[in-house]
Write a protein that holds these residues in place. Structure first.
Motif, PDB file in Angstrom:
ATOM      1  N   ALA A   1       0.823  -0.892   0.243  1.00 53.89           N
ATOM      2  CA  ALA A   1       0.165  -0.208   0.115  1.00 53.89           C
ATOM      3  C   ALA A   1       0.394   1.228  -0.073  1.00 53.89           C
ATOM      4  CB  ALA A   1      -1.166   0.099   1.458  1.00 53.89           C
ATOM      5  N   ASP A   2       2.166   1.343   0.534  1.00 57.00           N
ATOM      6  CA  ASP A   2       3.014   2.583   1.057  1.00 57.00           C
ATOM      7  C   ASP A   2       3.823   2.757  -0.170  1.00 57.00           C
ATOM      8  OD1 ASP A   2       1.573   3.016   2.894  1.00 57.00           O
ATOM      9  OD2 ASP A   2       3.084   2.082   4.544  1.00 57.00           O
ATOM     10  N   LEU A   3       3.327   1.198  -1.520  1.00 57.56           N
ATOM     11  CA  LEU A   3       4.840   1.722  -2.086  1.00 57.56           C
ATOM     12  C   LEU A   3       3.872   2.849  -4.004  1.00 57.56           C
ATOM     13  CD1 LEU A   3       6.416  -2.151  -2.408  1.00 57.56           C
ATOM     14  CD2 LEU A   3       7.116   0.284  -1.242  1.00 57.56           C
ATOM     15  N   SER A   4       5.364   3.793  -4.239  1.00 59.45           N
ATOM     16  CA  SER A   4       4.947   3.404  -5.434  1.00 59.45           C
ATOM     17  C   SER A   4       4.787   2.880  -6.871  1.00 59.45           C
ATOM     18  CB  SER A   4       5.355   4.715  -6.361  1.00 59.45           C
ATOM     19  OG  SER A   4       6.467   4.126  -6.606  1.00 59.45           O
ATOM     20  N   TYR A   5       3.137   3.018  -7.144  1.00 63.37           N
ATOM     21  CA  TYR A   5       3.113   2.160  -8.388  1.00 63.37           C
ATOM     22  C   TYR A   5       4.539   0.932  -9.736  1.00 63.37           C
ATOM     23  CZ  TYR A   5      -0.449  -0.252 -11.069  1.00 63.37           C
ATOM     24  OH  TYR A   5      -0.913  -1.519 -12.345  1.00 63.37           O
ATOM     25  N   SER A   6       4.925   2.786 -10.016  1.00 66.92           N
ATOM     26  CA  SER A   6       6.818   1.537  -9.696  1.00 66.92           C
ATOM     27  C   SER A   6       7.999   0.542  -9.646  1.00 66.92           C
ATOM     28  CB  SER A   6       7.735   2.973 -10.905  1.00 66.92           C
ATOM     29  OG  SER A   6       7.834   3.473  -9.602  1.00 66.92           O
ATOM     30  N   ASP A   7       7.351   1.204  -7.500  1.00 66.35           N
ATOM     31  CA  ASP A   7       7.957  -0.143  -7.273  1.00 66.35           C
ATOM     32  C   ASP A   7       6.869  -0.951  -6.753  1.00 66.35           C
ATOM     33  OD1 ASP A   7      10.279   2.123  -6.735  1.00 66.35           O
ATOM     34  OD2 ASP A   7       9.232   3.263  -4.706  1.00 66.35           O
ATOM     35  N   LYS A   8       5.804  -0.888  -7.452  1.00 65.19           N
ATOM     36  CA  LYS A   8       5.238  -2.215  -7.415  1.00 65.19           C
ATOM     37  C   LYS A   8       5.243  -3.244  -8.252  1.00 65.19           C
ATOM     38  CE  LYS A   8       1.285  -0.523  -5.132  1.00 65.19           C
ATOM     39  NZ  LYS A   8      -0.383  -0.235  -4.633  1.00 65.19           N
TER      40      LYS A   8
ATOM     41  N   ASP B   1      22.854  -6.057  -7.267  1.00 64.42           N
ATOM     42  CA  ASP B   1      22.175  -4.755  -8.767  1.00 64.42           C
ATOM     43  C   ASP B   1      21.724  -5.217  -9.620  1.00 64.42           C
ATOM     44  OD1 ASP B   1      25.487  -4.169  -8.043  1.00 64.42           O
ATOM     45  OD2 ASP B   1      26.075  -5.439  -9.132  1.00 64.42           O
ATOM     46  N   THR B   2      20.897  -6.772  -9.564  1.00 65.30           N
ATOM     47  CA  THR B   2      19.508  -6.572 -10.029  1.00 65.30           C
ATOM     48  C   THR B   2      18.345  -5.358  -9.796  1.00 65.30           C
ATOM     49  OG1 THR B   2      20.526  -8.909 -10.819  1.00 65.30           O
ATOM     50  CG2 THR B   2      18.422  -8.828 -10.784  1.00 65.30           C
ATOM     51  N   LYS B   3      18.446  -5.553  -8.378  1.00 63.87           N
ATOM     52  CA  LYS B   3      17.520  -4.867  -8.348  1.00 63.87           C
ATOM     53  C   LYS B   3      17.950  -3.456  -8.264  1.00 63.87           C
ATOM     54  CE  LYS B   3      16.878  -7.679  -3.749  1.00 63.87           C
ATOM     55  NZ  LYS B   3      17.156  -7.968  -2.880  1.00 63.87           N
ATOM     56  N   ALA B   4      18.912  -2.625  -8.562  1.00 62.91           N
ATOM     57  CA  ALA B   4      19.192  -1.829  -8.950  1.00 62.91           C
ATOM     58  C   ALA B   4      19.236  -1.524 -10.365  1.00 62.91           C
ATOM     59  CB  ALA B   4      20.530  -1.513  -9.159  1.00 62.91           C
TER      60      ALA B   4
ATOM     61  N   ILE C   1      13.448   0.296 -14.681  1.00 59.01           N
ATOM     62  CA  ILE C   1      11.125   0.799 -14.680  1.00 59.01           C
ATOM     63  C   ILE C   1      11.251   2.034 -14.506  1.00 59.01           C
ATOM     64  CG2 ILE C   1       9.621   1.125 -13.297  1.00 59.01           C
ATOM     65  CD1 ILE C   1       9.515  -1.524 -14.201  1.00 59.01           C
ATOM     66  N   SER C   2      12.407   3.047 -14.202  1.00 55.84           N
ATOM     67  CA  SER C   2      13.061   4.283 -14.679  1.00 55.84           C
ATOM     68  C   SER C   2      12.744   4.715 -15.921  1.00 55.84           C
ATOM     69  CB  SER C   2      14.016   5.151 -14.062  1.00 55.84           C
ATOM     70  OG  SER C   2      14.016   6.460 -13.708  1.00 55.84           O
ATOM     71  N   ASP C   3      13.032   3.679 -16.666  1.00 58.43           N
ATOM     72  CA  ASP C   3      13.592   3.946 -18.150  1.00 58.43           C
ATOM     73  C   ASP C   3      11.858   4.288 -18.854  1.00 58.43           C
ATOM     74  OD1 ASP C   3      16.179   4.241 -17.866  1.00 58.43           O
ATOM     75  OD2 ASP C   3      16.407   2.507 -18.921  1.00 58.43           O
ATOM     76  N   VAL C   4      10.986   3.096 -18.014  1.00 53.46           N
ATOM     77  CA  VAL C   4       9.361   2.708 -18.608  1.00 53.46           C
ATOM     78  C   VAL C   4       8.917   4.245 -18.011  1.00 53.46           C
ATOM     79  CG1 VAL C   4       7.604   1.433 -19.028  1.00 53.46           C
ATOM     80  CG2 VAL C   4       9.588   0.897 -19.095  1.00 53.46           C
TER      81      VAL C   4
END
Length: 228
Positions: free
Chosen positions: A76-83, A168-171, A177-180
């Protein structure tokens, strides 16, 4: 073992012990059937195309596990991109890495490439479904097409990642996702511009006329069970 009463699950669990040595192969299917105490003719009936169907079952299992884990987490507290980023990571973290590596090798073969692409699309669909996507027009397709590309690139990066806790994978996931999201913001700014609205009127109209495919009820014969 996901379902000890399901012969497909029993064979798949047994296969995972052999995949690191024999890959997703006919030999693995034979040994898995023997280990699971299931007659080989029955195993062939469950996996008619042999190794490729066994690998696809492994892929679907990863989708199903990801769906369960997303439902169990509080986002619930995450942004959509973080989800989306979190769901991608949960999908990777739901399978054995070496088995995934061997499956990627199998689906890279020309005669199995179409199966591999369908599997990636299925994962993208599972992620959007897990996150409650309600789109029913052209966005249904564009979201899944975009995420299919993102997820495919993430898998290749993950398979070569030796960093602690796959940092490194998580980054890398966050960057993709940021590019999208930058691309989506650019589309919004174009649509907000008077000239852009004229240019995009045709494509936007066509996208609005598309409809998401009708999904069969859960448990309908021939479905994979990943529909939430």
């Amino acid at each position: 073992m996901d379902n000890p009463q399901d012969p497909q699950d029993r064979i798949l669990d047994a296969a995972l012990a052999h995949v690191p040595f024999d890959g997703w192969s006919e030999q693995t299917l034979k040994r898995a059937a023997s280990d699971a105490d299931i007659p080989l003719p029955e195993a062939r009936a469950l996996f008619p195309r042999g190794a490729v169907d066994l690998a696809l079952a492994f892929h679907r299992r990863g989708d199903e596990r990801m769906l369960r884990r997303v439902r169990q987490e509080s986002m619930a507290d995450l942004s959509y991109s973080d989800k989306v980023a979190r769901a991608i990571w949960l999908r990777l973290d739901s399978v054995d890495k070496e088995a995934a590596r061997r499956a990627t090798t199998l689906f890279a073969l020309p005669n199995h490439a179409a199966d591999g692409m369908r599997a990636l699309w299925g994962t993208a669909d599972a992620i959007w479904s897990a996150l409650g996507d309600k789109s029913n027009d052209g966005n249904w397709y564009s979201k899944r097409a975009t995420l299919t590309g993102v997820y495919g690139s993430v898998v290749l990066f993950w398979l070569g990642d030796a960093s602690l806790d796959h940092a490194d994978t998580k980054a890398f996931i966050a960057r993709r996702i940021s590019d999208v999201m930058r691309f989506e913001r650019m589309k919004s700014s174009v649509s907000a511009n008077p000239v852009g609205r004229v240019v995009m009127a045709g494509p936007n109209f066509l996208m609005s006329r598309l409809r998401a495919p009708i999904r069969p009820p859960r448990g309908f014969p021939g479905t994979t069970g990943t529909r939430p």
